[in-house]
Write an enzyme that holds these catalytic residues in place. Structure first.
Site, PDB file in Angstrom:
ATOM      1  N   ARG A   1       0.787  -1.200   0.035  1.00 17.40           N
ATOM      2  CA  ARG A   1      -0.032   0.039  -0.083  1.00 17.40           C
ATOM      3  C   ARG A   1       0.907   1.398  -0.056  1.00 17.40           C
ATOM      4  NH1 ARG A   1      -3.389   2.478   4.763  1.00 17.40           N
ATOM      5  NH2 ARG A   1      -4.907   3.620   3.748  1.00 17.40           N
TER       6      ARG A   1
ATOM      7  N   ASN B   1      -3.109   8.227   5.963  1.00 19.48           N
ATOM      8  CA  ASN B   1      -1.838   7.876   6.461  1.00 19.48           C
ATOM      9  C   ASN B   1      -2.026   7.068   7.810  1.00 19.48           C
ATOM     10  OD1 ASN B   1      -1.174   8.557   9.048  1.00 19.48           O
ATOM     11  ND2 ASN B   1      -0.625  10.546   8.623  1.00 19.48           N
TER      12      ASN B   1
ATOM     13  N   HIS C   1       0.543   4.847  -2.082  1.00 16.72           N
ATOM     14  CA  HIS C   1       0.306   5.940  -1.365  1.00 16.72           C
ATOM     15  C   HIS C   1       1.651   7.089  -1.988  1.00 16.72           C
ATOM     16  CE1 HIS C   1      -2.600   5.693   2.031  1.00 16.72           C
ATOM     17  NE2 HIS C   1      -3.147   4.893   1.145  1.00 16.72           N
TER      18      HIS C   1
ATOM     19  N   HIS D   1      -6.041  -5.494  -2.922  1.00 17.31           N
ATOM     20  CA  HIS D   1      -6.685  -5.925  -1.707  1.00 17.31           C
ATOM     21  C   HIS D   1      -6.768  -7.335  -1.287  1.00 17.31           C
ATOM     22  CE1 HIS D   1      -8.641  -1.554  -1.827  1.00 17.31           C
ATOM     23  NE2 HIS D   1      -7.297  -1.331  -1.212  1.00 17.31           N
TER      24      HIS D   1
HETATM   25  C1  HEM Z   1      -9.551   3.519  -5.153  1.00 22.12           C
HETATM   26  C2  HEM Z   1      -8.288   3.363  -4.700  1.00 22.12           C
HETATM   27  C3  HEM Z   1      -8.197   2.712  -3.390  1.00 22.12           C
HETATM   28  C4  HEM Z   1      -8.791   3.107  -2.208  1.00 22.12           C
HETATM   29  C5  HEM Z   1      -9.929   3.832  -2.012  1.00 22.12           C
HETATM   30  C6  HEM Z   1      -8.219   1.934  -1.148  1.00 22.12           C
HETATM   31  C7  HEM Z   1      -8.656   2.029   0.234  1.00 22.12           C
HETATM   32  C8  HEM Z   1      -8.003   1.260   1.164  1.00 22.12           C
HETATM   33  C9  HEM Z   1      -8.465   1.327   2.571  1.00 22.12           C
HETATM   34  C10 HEM Z   1      -9.656   2.229   3.010  1.00 22.12           C
HETATM   35  C11 HEM Z   1      -7.704   0.340   3.113  1.00 22.12           C
HETATM   36  C12 HEM Z   1      -7.719   0.181   4.708  1.00 22.12           C
HETATM   37  C13 HEM Z   1      -6.758   1.214   5.503  1.00 22.12           C
HETATM   38  C14 HEM Z   1      -7.010   0.877   6.788  1.00 22.12           C
HETATM   39  O1  HEM Z   1      -8.231   1.252   7.487  1.00 22.12           O
HETATM   40  O2  HEM Z   1      -6.448   0.325   7.691  1.00 22.12           O
HETATM   41  C15 HEM Z   1      -6.568   0.018   2.144  1.00 22.12           C
HETATM   42  C16 HEM Z   1      -5.844  -0.934   2.482  1.00 22.12           C
HETATM   43  C17 HEM Z   1      -4.801  -1.663   1.677  1.00 22.12           C
HETATM   44  N1  HEM Z   1      -4.621  -1.120   0.404  1.00 22.12           N
HETATM   45 FE1  HEM Z   1      -6.053   0.097  -0.771  1.00 22.12          FE
HETATM   46  N2  HEM Z   1      -7.034   1.508  -1.797  1.00 22.12           N
HETATM   47  C18 HEM Z   1      -7.060   1.878  -3.075  1.00 22.12           C
HETATM   48  C19 HEM Z   1      -6.083   1.520  -4.065  1.00 22.12           C
HETATM   49  C20 HEM Z   1      -4.942   0.453  -3.369  1.00 22.12           C
HETATM   50  C21 HEM Z   1      -3.968   0.175  -4.333  1.00 22.12           C
HETATM   51  C22 HEM Z   1      -3.975   0.833  -5.868  1.00 22.12           C
HETATM   52  C23 HEM Z   1      -3.083  -0.586  -3.779  1.00 22.12           C
HETATM   53  C24 HEM Z   1      -1.964  -1.405  -4.264  1.00 22.12           C
HETATM   54  C25 HEM Z   1      -1.679  -2.092  -5.585  1.00 22.12           C
HETATM   55  C26 HEM Z   1      -3.640  -0.971  -2.671  1.00 22.12           C
HETATM   56  C27 HEM Z   1      -3.185  -1.857  -1.567  1.00 22.12           C
HETATM   57  C28 HEM Z   1      -3.666  -1.673  -0.170  1.00 22.12           C
HETATM   58  C29 HEM Z   1      -3.333  -2.657   0.589  1.00 22.12           C
HETATM   59  C30 HEM Z   1      -2.208  -3.861   0.555  1.00 22.12           C
HETATM   60  C31 HEM Z   1      -4.183  -2.545   1.949  1.00 22.12           C
HETATM   61  C32 HEM Z   1      -3.740  -3.404   3.227  1.00 22.12           C
HETATM   62  C33 HEM Z   1      -3.018  -2.457   4.114  1.00 22.12           C
HETATM   63  C34 HEM Z   1      -2.725  -3.419   5.382  1.00 22.12           C
HETATM   64  O3  HEM Z   1      -2.825  -4.514   5.418  1.00 22.12           O
HETATM   65  O4  HEM Z   1      -2.268  -2.482   6.507  1.00 22.12           O
HETATM   66  N3  HEM Z   1      -4.959  -0.102  -2.391  1.00 22.12           N
HETATM   67  N4  HEM Z   1      -7.174   0.635   0.838  1.00 22.12           N
HETATM   68  C1  LIG Z   2       2.682   6.936  10.427  1.00 23.75           C
HETATM   69  C2  LIG Z   2       2.332   8.020  10.841  1.00 23.75           C
HETATM   70  O1  LIG Z   2       3.180   8.970  11.142  1.00 23.75           O
HETATM   71  N1  LIG Z   2       1.085   8.513  11.230  1.00 23.75           N
HETATM   72  C3  LIG Z   2       0.455   9.913  11.428  1.00 23.75           C
HETATM   73  C4  LIG Z   2      -0.430  10.274  10.645  1.00 23.75           C
HETATM   74  O2  LIG Z   2      -0.987  11.092  11.031  1.00 23.75           O
HETATM   75  C5  LIG Z   2      -1.300  11.443  12.549  1.00 23.75           C
HETATM   76  C6  LIG Z   2      -2.133  12.781  12.542  1.00 23.75           C
HETATM   77  O3  LIG Z   2      -3.317  12.894  11.836  1.00 23.75           O
HETATM   78  C7  LIG Z   2      -0.346  11.197  13.215  1.00 23.75           C
HETATM   79  O4  LIG Z   2      -0.408  11.201  14.677  1.00 23.75           O
HETATM   80  C8  LIG Z   2       0.382   9.925  12.923  1.00 23.75           C
HETATM   81  O5  LIG Z   2       1.605   9.889  13.703  1.00 23.75           O
END
Ligand code: HEM
Ligand SMILES: CC(=O)N[C@H]1CO[C@H](CO)[C@@H](O)[C@@H]1O
Ligand SMILES: *[C@@H]1O[C@H](CO)[C@@H](O)[C@H](O)[C@H]1NC(C)=O
Length: 309
Positions: A44, A76, A48, A175
């Site tokens: 991810r 973030n 970003h 995802h």
């Molecule tokens: C429309 C575009 C996208 C949206 C709206 C989106 C949204 C999100 C959200 C809301 C999460 C969960 C974050 C959390 O609450 O911890 C997430 C996780 C993740 N996203 Fe996306 N994402 C998008 C595109 C992508 C792309 C392009 C990739 C990579 C190719 C990606 C890879 C991941 C991965 C691997 C996670 C898991 C992160 C973890 O395990 O902490 N996402 N995404």
């Molecule tokens: C990883 C990281 O730096 N996270 C920051 C994201 O933003 C919040 C504030 O909105 C910080 O408190 C976190 O440290």
């Protein structure tokens, strides 16, 4: 444009002997075998980084007094793995100081976590240089929120970056790895569009399962996005989308557009080795990784990824 950039990147490659790549792979193999849950956040992180002013390592920069960096923005909150990037960077600086940028490290690490979780391999064009700009609001303005509709407003985030509907449906297959905080989707469980009801496109048998994990104001619990195989890079997230079991509106609405729905259904039906998805994912990751990169005399090779030199 994209192809010109990728030629420039290839010809600039500073890792031709593969030594740097080898160091990264070696370190990542150790890290992922010890902490498999880092694979998701590290994939991810590349997304970003690239979506906010190009793949320039800006996601890694710390805030400076009076100017909050991307790390401070809402999306973030759930980013993790900064320590991993620092570790890999330290190894590389030991072996070949000042050669491998933080932006390249993020790109290599993203590829390696996919490979290490049984996903595809692709050659990562290298030669990116690190930028100096990292601004909190840039992240908010460039990263799409999960409650957006893939068939309408999500395009606004992908198209200007040279990524099309196919890249979108392919990259969202990422995802298949990782977890989400309840807060990223709980409005779909309790109060969808202000209705005080669950999102009607969510599988009604899945709602109670998600509700049992996520109480309305839960901001800490992590839920597997691809339950059962969230540590394996495969096509099973498409099966969840097809069944109304994806966590985000941005994923579920891929079912509304005929082109993206066909893609989801085709991948959902694949039994065995997912050759098409793997090839597509590799191609779209290279495309994403080449967005607005700094090359030549632009930018710098940071000594420490959290600070400009
Ligand atoms: C429309 C575009 C996208 C949206 C709206 C989106 C949204 C999100 C959200 C809301 C999460 C969960 C974050 C959390 O609450 O911890 C997430 C996780 C993740 N996203 Fe996306 N994402 C998008 C595109 C992508 C792309 C392009 C990739 C990579 C190719 C990606 C890879 C991941 C991965 C691997 C996670 C898991 C992160 C973890 O395990 O902490 N996402 N995404
Ligand atoms: C990883 C990281 O730096 N996270 C920051 C994201 O933003 C919040 C504030 O909105 C910080 O408190 C976190 O440290
Ligand atoms: C439900 O959502 C609506 C619209 O977003 C909001 O105004 C309302 O306060 C929410 N209700 C609860 C109980 O969260």
């Amino acid at each position: 444009m994209v192809s010109i950039i990728s030629i420039a990147l290839n010809s600039l490659s500073l890792l031709e002997e593969g030594e740097g790549e080898f160091i990264v792979r070696d370190e990542m193999a150790k890290i992922i075998s010890r902490v498999p849950s880092l694979a998701g956040p590290l994939l991810r992180m590349h997304f970003h980084d690239c979506f906010v002013n190009g793949c320039d390592g800006s996601v890694l920069l710390n805030s400076t007094p009076g100017s909050p960096s991307e790390k401070e923005s809402i999306p973030n909150l759930s980013l993790r793995g900064f320590g991993t990037i620092d570790r890999v960077k330290a190894k590389l600086e030991q072996a070949c100081p000042g050669v491998v940028s933080c932006a390249d490290i993020i790109a290599l690490v993203a590829r390696d976590v996919v490979l290490l979780t049984k996903g595809p391999y692709w050659d990562v064009p290298t030669g990116r240089r690190d930028g100096a700009r990292s601004v909190k609001d840039d992240a908010l303005n460039n990263l799409p929120p999960p409650f957006f509709d893939a068939t309408r407003n999500l395009y606004q985030f992908f198209i200007p970056k040279g990524l099309d509907a196919k890249d979108q449906v392919v990259l969202l297959g990422g995802h298949t790895l990782g977890t989400s905080h309840c807060s990223s989707f709980s409005s779909r469980l309790y109060n969808f569009s202000g209705t005080m009801m669950p999102d009607p496109t969510l599988d009604k048998y899945y709602v109670p399962r998600l509700k049992s994990k996520c109480k309305p104001d839960d901001k800490t619990t992590l839920v597997e996005m691809d339950p059962g195989s969230f540590r394996t890079f495969d096509t099973s997230y498409y099966r969840h989308i097809a069944k109304g079991r994806s966590l985000f509106t941005s994923d579920e609405t891929l079912m509304l557009d005929p082109f993206t729905r066909d893609y989801v259904l085709r991948q959902a039906g694949v039994a065995g080795y997912p050759a098409e998805f793997f090839a597509d994912f590799a191609a779209s990751m290279v495309k994403m990784g080449n967005m607005q990169v700094l090359t030549g005399w632009q930018g710098e090779i940071r000594r420490h990824c959290a600070f400009v030199n």
